[in-house]
Design an enzyme around this catalytic site. Structure first.
Site, PDB file in Angstrom:
ATOM      1  N   TRP A  84       2.561  12.616   2.674  1.00 63.75           N
ATOM      2  CA  TRP A  84       2.456  14.017   2.278  1.00 63.75           C
ATOM      3  C   TRP A  84       3.279  14.916   3.190  1.00 63.75           C
ATOM      4  O   TRP A  84       3.543  16.068   2.867  1.00 63.75           O
ATOM      5  CB  TRP A  84       1.002  14.471   2.245  1.00 63.75           C
ATOM      6  N   GLU A 212      -8.440  12.363   9.041  1.00 64.63           N
ATOM      7  CA  GLU A 212      -8.613  10.933   8.760  1.00 64.63           C
ATOM      8  C   GLU A 212      -9.747  10.284   9.555  1.00 64.63           C
ATOM      9  O   GLU A 212      -9.946   9.077   9.453  1.00 64.63           O
ATOM     10  CB  GLU A 212      -7.297  10.208   9.008  1.00 64.63           C
ATOM     11  N   LYS A 325      -9.846  14.207  13.590  1.00 63.18           N
ATOM     12  CA  LYS A 325      -8.562  13.715  14.090  1.00 63.18           C
ATOM     13  C   LYS A 325      -7.523  14.831  14.080  1.00 63.18           C
ATOM     14  O   LYS A 325      -6.656  14.899  14.941  1.00 63.18           O
ATOM     15  CB  LYS A 325      -8.078  12.545  13.229  1.00 63.18           C
ATOM     16  N   GLN A 326      -7.603  15.689  13.076  1.00 61.21           N
ATOM     17  CA  GLN A 326      -6.598  16.736  12.907  1.00 61.21           C
ATOM     18  C   GLN A 326      -7.167  17.866  12.063  1.00 61.21           C
ATOM     19  O   GLN A 326      -8.242  17.760  11.487  1.00 61.21           O
ATOM     20  CB  GLN A 326      -5.363  16.166  12.218  1.00 61.21           C
TER      21      GLN A 326
END
Length: 473
Positions: A84, A212, A325-326
């Protein structure tokens, strides 16, 4: 001897000085349209130009058979596959500096549409489902089932990229000939992927959003909002072609076998797809279930910050814990800024930033962009420096597996959206949309760059007095 061989022979006959001159002229043109000049901070100037250089290097203007791999063709990590990153993080740089490259990045998605249809069929769905990891055919290349099965937002991300390109360039011929088909086929996929509940609302269960470390979301807000956008855009593009070009409209409907019943289904699912009540909660929940997960003592568990947090906890544990994670909800704010009030974006930032590990390179610059909007200057500088160091910091082993090319692309978005306060082309139909604020990082006195908008070049300067945009330079 064909024309290509003759051309090669001619190049081989040239001297080093001739080739060097030609090469220099090409690079001069590239830099003229793409450079960002920073006055007052040589360190940051080098980092920004490093990012731009790699974006210029890794995509040739006329190439339409490939996209940009996650490491910018500078390393073997991820096996040269496409994510993406291309549409969300890198495409905007090309949209606003060299739309021909942007178009050819999207042509790669059109050329792999049959692979996306094959993916959809493998999941017993109609339409097109783009793979999490893509290569030459467009079929799924990811060997990790939780990503391949659940990280489905990429299908709608590609539609966002297509519409972003169209809104910035007015390239209706691309939409007629290529983009509309992708938009309709992807919308068709969502009709089978959603589940309806007892109240008649539509849901997306068991999905992974940008974060994730949360693999099994119920109604991930990022994913649902992008899917809603995908469906609404399908309805809009059909209406647009019907009203402006009957031949193109009939051609599309015949090719994809679209009828009014299916178009009504697009509208129904878009209207009834679950989204949070932002007015009530005053922030952007990551998903329906995330805040019920287990709390984690990140500081005590994270023994060595040179290593990612994920090394100190199993994935099974991560998948049921309140740790990111982000950026996830903040990624949504970056794409749909005007969906939310500044107060809602600020609340979202303060809710999730303390539990975000930034184990993904996509996360720090996303935080820097949003921090500028909500007046967190200290965080702007912190996350900007974090992002600039990703490929330079030897303690992190920076670029040993390749360049963090998505970070490079998002660095450019930081310049236009946060430094200059220019919102993206999806926000309004007319002139360059401006926000009410701009941000200057520590040590930056002045920033200047060119930007293409609706095929017109503008020169932008930002200093302590604000942003100035001059047309036609």
């Amino acid at each position: 001897m064909d024309n290509e061989d003759i051309g090669i022979e001619r190049e081989l006959e040239k001297s080093y000085n001739e080739l060097y001159k030609e090469n220099s002229q090409v690079w001069e043109k590239l830099w003229d349209r793409s450079d960002v000049v920073i006055e007052g901070n040589n360190h940051d100037q080098l980092g920004i130009r490093f990012s731009i250089y790699h974006l210029l290097r890794c995509k040739e203007e006329s190439e339409y058979r490939s996209s940009i791999c996650a490491k910018g063709f500078a390393g073997e990590a991820y096996y040269g596959r496409y994510f993406w990153d291309s549409e969300i993080f890198m495409l905007p740089f090309y949209i606003y500096t060299n739309p021909n490259i942007a178009k050819n990045l999207l042509m790669y998605r059109y050329n792999t549409l049959e692979g996306a249809k094959e993916n959809a069929r493998s999941y017993n769905c109609k339409g097109a489902r783009y793979p999490w990891q893509s290569a030459t055919t467009g079929t799924e290349q990811c060997s990790l089932w939780e990503y391949a099965d659940n990280e489905i937002h990429i299908t709608a991300d590609i539609v966002y990229g297509i519409w972003h390109y169209y809104k910035a360039t007015d390239d209706i011929e691309f939409i007629k000939n290529y983009g509309a088909e992708i938009i309709v086929e992807t919308a068709r996929f969502w009709l089978d992927r959603v589940d309806v509940d007892k109240d008649g609302n539509y849901n997306l269960f068991n999905v992974m959003g940008p974060d994730e470390y949360t693999a099994f979301n119920c109604n991930n807000t990022f994913t649902n909002r992008l899917v809603k956008f995908n469906l609404e855009t399908a309805c809009y593009v059909i209406q647009l072609l019907n009203e402006t070009d009957k031949i193109a409209y009939v051609k599309l409907c015949d090719k994809v076998k679209l009828d009014n019943k299916e178009l009504s289904e697009f509208k129904e699912v878009a209207e009834k797809l679950i989204l949070p009540d932002y007015e009530r909660v005053q922030y952007i929940p990551q998903s329906e279930n995330f805040d019920n997960y287990a709390d984690v003592d990140i500081d005590n568990l994270w023994k060595d910050r040179k290593n990612p947090f994920g090394m100190y906890m199993t994935h099974e544990k991560l998948y049921r814990s309140k740790v990111l994670k982000q950026a996830d909800s903040l990624s949504l704010a970056m794409l749909f800024k005007t969906d939310f009030t500044i107060e809602q974006i600020k609340n979202t930032y303060e809710h999730y930033e303390p539990i975000t590990t930034h184990d993904s390179s996509l996360s720090p610059i996303n935080h820097a962009i949003v921090a500028g909007w909500i007046g967190k200057e200290e965080h702007v500088n912190k996350f900007l420096q974090y992002s600039l160091s990703l490929d330079f910091d030897s303690n992190r082993n920076g670029a040993k597996d390749g360049i963090h090319i998505a970070n490079c692309g998002c660095m450019y978005q930081f310049i236009i959206h946060t430094i200059a306060g220019i919102d993206n082309a999806l926000i309004n139909e007319g002139e360059i949309p401006m926000s009410t604020s701009f941000t200057m990082p520590k040590g930056w006195d002045k920033v200047s760059f060119k930007i293409l908008w609706k095929n017109v070049s503008y020169f932008v300067t930002v200093d302590k007095n604000g942003t100035k945009i001059t047309k036609g330079i």
